[in-house]
Structure formats: C-alpha cells, structure tokens
Design a protein around this motif. Structure first.
Motif, short mmCIF file in Angstrom:
data_model
loop_
_atom_site.label_atom_id
_atom_site.label_comp_id
_atom_site.label_asym_id
_atom_site.label_seq_id
_atom_site.Cartn_x
_atom_site.Cartn_y
_atom_site.Cartn_z
N UNK A 202 0.83 -1.20 0.00
CA UNK A 202 0.00 0.00 0.00
C UNK A 202 0.86 1.25 0.00
N UNK A 203 1.92 1.27 0.79
CA UNK A 203 2.82 2.43 0.82
C UNK A 203 3.46 2.63 -0.56
N UNK A 204 3.83 1.54 -1.20
CA UNK A 204 4.48 1.66 -2.51
C UNK A 204 3.49 2.20 -3.55
N UNK A 205 2.22 1.85 -3.40
CA UNK A 205 1.22 2.29 -4.36
C UNK A 205 0.69 3.70 -4.08
N UNK A 206 1.01 4.25 -2.91
CA UNK A 206 0.41 5.55 -2.54
C UNK A 206 1.48 6.56 -2.11
N UNK A 207 2.47 6.82 -2.94
CA UNK A 207 3.47 7.83 -2.56
C UNK A 207 2.82 9.21 -2.52
N UNK A 208 3.44 10.15 -1.80
CA UNK A 208 2.88 11.51 -1.74
C UNK A 208 2.69 12.10 -3.13
N UNK A 209 1.54 12.72 -3.34
CA UNK A 209 1.25 13.37 -4.61
C UNK A 209 0.83 12.43 -5.72
N UNK A 210 0.58 11.17 -5.39
CA UNK A 210 0.24 10.19 -6.43
C UNK A 210 -1.21 10.34 -6.88
N UNK A 211 -1.51 9.76 -8.04
CA UNK A 211 -2.87 9.75 -8.59
C UNK A 211 -3.49 8.37 -8.41
N UNK A 212 -3.21 7.74 -7.28
CA UNK A 212 -3.64 6.36 -7.05
C UNK A 212 -5.15 6.21 -7.13
N UNK A 213 -5.90 7.11 -6.52
CA UNK A 213 -7.36 6.99 -6.53
C UNK A 213 -7.89 7.00 -7.96
N UNK A 214 -7.35 7.87 -8.79
CA UNK A 214 -7.80 7.94 -10.19
C UNK A 214 -7.47 6.66 -10.93
N UNK A 215 -6.28 6.11 -10.68
CA UNK A 215 -5.90 4.88 -11.38
C UNK A 215 -6.67 3.67 -10.89
N UNK A 216 -7.01 3.64 -9.60
CA UNK A 216 -7.85 2.55 -9.11
C UNK A 216 -9.19 2.55 -9.84
N UNK A 217 -9.75 3.73 -10.05
CA UNK A 217 -11.03 3.80 -10.77
C UNK A 217 -10.88 3.30 -12.20
N UNK A 218 -9.74 3.58 -12.81
CA UNK A 218 -9.51 3.12 -14.19
C UNK A 218 -9.26 1.62 -14.27
N UNK A 219 -8.59 1.06 -13.28
CA UNK A 219 -8.15 -0.33 -13.35
C UNK A 219 -9.18 -1.33 -12.82
N UNK A 220 -10.05 -0.86 -11.95
CA UNK A 220 -11.10 -1.76 -11.45
C UNK A 220 -12.15 -1.97 -12.55
N UNK A 221 -12.88 -3.08 -12.49
CA UNK A 221 -13.92 -3.32 -13.51
C UNK A 221 -15.00 -2.25 -13.45
N UNK A 222 -15.66 -2.06 -14.56
CA UNK A 222 -16.76 -1.11 -14.64
C UNK A 222 -17.85 -1.48 -13.64
N UNK A 223 -18.33 -0.50 -12.90
CA UNK A 223 -19.32 -0.76 -11.86
C UNK A 223 -20.59 -1.40 -12.42
N UNK A 224 -21.00 -1.01 -13.61
CA UNK A 224 -22.20 -1.61 -14.20
C UNK A 224 -21.99 -3.09 -14.49
N UNK A 225 -20.79 -3.45 -14.95
CA UNK A 225 -20.49 -4.85 -15.21
C UNK A 225 -20.51 -5.67 -13.92
N UNK A 226 -20.00 -5.08 -12.85
CA UNK A 226 -20.01 -5.75 -11.55
C UNK A 226 -21.45 -5.96 -11.08
N UNK A 227 -22.27 -4.93 -11.21
CA UNK A 227 -23.66 -5.04 -10.78
C UNK A 227 -24.41 -6.08 -11.59
N UNK A 228 -24.13 -6.14 -12.90
CA UNK A 228 -24.79 -7.17 -13.72
C UNK A 228 -24.38 -8.57 -13.27
N UNK A 229 -23.10 -8.75 -12.97
CA UNK A 229 -22.63 -10.05 -12.51
C UNK A 229 -23.29 -10.43 -11.18
N UNK A 230 -23.38 -9.47 -10.27
CA UNK A 230 -23.98 -9.77 -8.98
C UNK A 230 -25.48 -10.04 -9.12
N UNK A 231 -26.15 -9.36 -10.02
CA UNK A 231 -27.57 -9.61 -10.24
C UNK A 231 -27.78 -11.03 -10.77
#
Length: 258
Positions: A202-231
C-alpha cells in the motif's frame, strides 16, 4: 503493529486498527474459523466505506485471526428458518461494492483458508497476499450453492475463462502456490510478514502526490459490469434455493460437521 500479523485480540468479531496510515481490519471469530455472520458482513462493508474515503487511511488491509482467513458464510445462521440466500448474498455483495468504491487500495492478507464467499470477496480487492499454508476454496457447486461477490466476473478476469470454469464447477481447493501461478494471488510470504507485506505494498502504491485513486477507478472493472454479474449471481442462488438444492446442501454440510 509492525512485525506482527494482527493487532492484539479483542472481543469484537470485526476489529480495526490504524498503523502507519493503513487501516487493518481483522476478522476476529477464530473459534468459528471467522465464519461471516450477517452482522460481520455489515460491519466489514461499513469499515471499508469509513476507511476507504481517503481521509483517514492511505489503504486498507483485511485479514483474519487464527488459522483461517474465513470459512465464508456462517451456514448455521443462514440455515435458521426462513432460509433467504438472496438476502445473505446481498450482504456479501455490499462488501464488494464498498471495496470497489474505496479511494484507497484494498488488500486481502490471507492468513489461512478462504472459503466460498470469503475468497470471492477477496477477488474483488485490489491485491491478495497469502501465507504458504493459505488456500482458496470454492465448494459451492458440490454443495448446491452458487458463487457471490461478482466472482463470475472476477475469477475469469484473473485466471481466464477456462480455469475459472474448472475452479467453480470442480469445487476446487487451490493452494497458495497454485493460486499464485494462476494469478489469483500477488505474493506469498511468511506468516510473520503477512500484514507488514500488505502494508508495504500500500505504501508503494500511494506515494505523496500520487494519482492512485484515479488509477484505481480506471483499473477496477466497470461498476455496471459488476452489478450485472452480482444480479445474475443473486438470480442463480434464488433458483437453487427454490429448487431445494441449496437447503439440502447446507444440511449435508452441517451434518458432516456434527
């Protein structure tokens, strides 16, 4: 808690400590192999949301106390009438939603076996680290149950469709070394280094000034696809419950335990 695998034991079934900016959530029901009750699943989702907002911690580690990460769904609680597996599954699905909405990395630190829904929720996290003796187990097909936490999306995404099919239909138990080779784990480390290794990641992925939150949103699956799978998973468990297959499977498992 540097150099330890879990905070000092307390009485709460789900505990959290903050260390070096990382929230460590510990499943603390070792006598029941950390089987997840309804209240534990609610608490885990709430803690993921609380510490995942990016204001309190730079990352979250989820681990277990004792010799198991988690035995998954607490079948004894679920079997009490009236059986409502779609509602049980929804509490698992909310954990996945909370993990995927986190503004910080979420890492599973598998201190032992992760069964069924527990292993499936770990698939929705950003990384998984395990001890050599840990394992992932998907027993649902052989016991008349169905997978949850969008595992029908995450497992093919991580291991490929053919391997996912075999793992689920074969009710597989996958050792840590095999899971690492399949891409289901990111690292295997000794027990005393499990949580520290997750914290270092976690420390390696979150250095000061990083754009980690933005990249997590890009790298995680699309929320709609996840909801369809769970449905689809909720509809599947509704069908096996209506057919009586799930009730028979749960009773058989509980009988073997007795």
């Amino acid at each position: 808690m540097s150099g330890t695998t879990a905070p000092p034991p307390g009485s709460a079934p789900v505990e959290v400590t903050l260390d070096a900016g990382v929230a460590v959530i510990t499943l603390n029901r070792p006598a029941k192999r950390n089987a997840l009750t309804r209240s534990m699943r609610r608490d885990l989702a709430a803690l993921l949301r609380h510490h995942g907002d990016g204001h309190r911690a730079r990352g979250i580690v989820v681990t277990g106390r004792g010799d198991a990460f988690s035995a998954g769904l607490d079948l004894r609680e679920a079997a009490r009438a009236p059986l409502d597996l779609p509602a049980e599954m929804e509490l698992f699905h909310d954990i996945t939603r909370a993990a995927l909405a986190a503004e910080v990395p979420v890492v599973a630190a598998l201190n032992g076996v992760a069964v069924g829904g527990a292993g499936e929720m770990a698939l929705s996290f950003d990384a998984r680290i395990a001890t050599p003796g840990a394992a992932l187990v998907w027993p649902e097909n052989a016991t008349g149950l169905t997978v949850s936490n969008a595992a029908s999306l995450f497992l093919p995404r991580l291991a490929g469709a053919a391997r996912a099919r075999e793992l689920i239909l074969g009710s597989a138990r996958v050792s840590a070394s095999a899971a690492l080779g399949l891409g289901l784990l990111d690292a295997v480390t000794e027990p005393e280094d499990l949580v520290p290794a997750a914290r270092r990641l976690i420390h390696r992925w979150t250095p000061p000034g990083s754009a980690t939150a933005a990249h997590l949103r890009l790298l995680r699956p699309d929320a709609d696809a996840v909801e369809r799978a769970m449905a689809r998973e909720t509809e599947a468990v509704r069908r096996v419950q209506a057919a009586g297959v799930a009730r028979a499977g749960i009773e058989a498992v509980l009988a073997r335990r007795r």
